[in-house]
Design a protein around this motif. Structure first.
Motif, PDB file in Angstrom:
ATOM      1  N   LEU A  56       0.804  -1.228   0.069  1.00 35.06           N
ATOM      2  CA  LEU A  56      -0.074   0.029   0.000  1.00 35.06           C
ATOM      3  C   LEU A  56       0.812   1.209   0.025  1.00 35.06           C
ATOM      4  O   LEU A  56       1.746   1.428   1.076  1.00 35.06           O
ATOM      5  N   VAL A  82      -3.283   4.911  -2.181  1.00 34.07           N
ATOM      6  CA  VAL A  82      -4.033   5.675  -1.591  1.00 34.07           C
ATOM      7  C   VAL A  82      -4.024   7.157  -2.079  1.00 34.07           C
ATOM      8  O   VAL A  82      -2.865   7.897  -1.543  1.00 34.07           O
ATOM      9  N   VAL A 149      -8.428  -1.202   1.719  1.00 34.79           N
ATOM     10  CA  VAL A 149      -8.264   0.044   2.534  1.00 34.79           C
ATOM     11  C   VAL A 149      -9.301   0.166   3.398  1.00 34.79           C
ATOM     12  O   VAL A 149      -9.334   0.738   4.751  1.00 34.79           O
TER      13      VAL A 149
END
Ligand SMILES: NC(=O)c1ccc[n+]([C@@H]2O[C@H](COP(=O)([O-])OP(=O)(O)OC[C@H]3O[C@@H](n4cnc5c(N)ncnc54)[C@H](OP(=O)(O)O)[C@@H]3O)[C@@H](O)[C@H]2O)c1
Length: 199
Positions: A56, A82, A149
């Motif tokens: 991530l 993200v 997420v």
């Protein structure tokens, strides 16, 4: 989870510390790892080194720096990015409709893009609990990334809700505009979150 946080400002620090506190292996990606300001961060590397191998990658830099920062990351398919950014007081760069779309334009095929952690003040991002309540956190993006997420946001104490795919980036970014408007134009200050009330 191996998580790279790109940008060690208010948002990056809050998210990085919050996620570290839940047992994730966080590394901060910064422009100058030797900068004394980063001495208290733990694992610090260049942005490309931090992103390499991370499952991530959280982008937490000013809107104007996003294109340049992502271009240096060397992202590969299978990673989740993200986008925690907002274009505040400026248009989204390069004519894009949303920051999420701008981020998506810079990632290679197979990288999932998720808009998240941009809708509340940085000081709340490491812990979404407010007393007995859980701050509402809307997110949107590619389904395989959202699936990663959502539980992370839940670990941080948020009531995280997926609003949909990339077409919902705007809705998430408008939600951030509402928080900012209430905080700074309506005099609420920064010490609040949205919550869901149900019968
Ligand atoms: N502040 C909030 O409450 C809040 C909440 C939600 C979302 N956001 C959004 O989150 C983003 C970050 O906000 P922030 O408040 O954390 O900003 P900030 O405190 O100003 O920190 C930004 C960080 O980004 C770094 N940076 C700038 N250009 C970079 C690049 N090319 N590569 C790597 N790092 C770079 C800066 O490093 P240097 O110090 O070396 O310049 C700084 O550490 C913004 O898009 C903002 O709109 C902010």
């Amino acid at each position: 989870m191996d998580i790279a946080v790109i940008g060690a400002g208010s948002v990056g620090r809050a998210l990085g510390r919050g996620l570290s506190g839940h047992g994730h292996a966080v590394i901060f990606g910064v422009r100058d790892p030797g900068d004394a300001r980063h001495a208290d961060l733990g694992r610090v590397a260049t942005t490309a080194e931090a992103a390499r191998g991370a499952a991530l990658v959280i982008v937490a830099v000013p809107a104007a720096a996003v294109s340049g920062a992502i271009g240096e990351l060397g992202l590969v398919g299978g990673q989740v990015v993200v986008d925690a950014t907002n274009a505040v007081g400026m248009p989204v760069p390069d004519g894009f409709d949303t920051m999420g779309d701008l981020v998506a334009s810079h990632v290679p095929a197979g990288v999932a893009v998720v808009k998240a952690f941009n809708t509340i003040g940085a000081e709340h991002l490491g812990d979404g609990r407010m007393g007995e309540q859980h701050a509402f956190l809307p997110i949107a993006g590619d389904a395989d990334g959202v699936a990663v997420v959502l539980p992370l946001a839940g670990e941080l104490g948020f009531e995280a809700v997926s609003l949909g795919g990339r077409e919902a980036f705007r809705l998430v970014e408008d939600h951030a505009r509402l928080w900012i408007h209430l905080a700074f134009r309506c005099g609420w200050g920064r010490g609040f979150a949205f919550g869901a009330i149900r019968r």
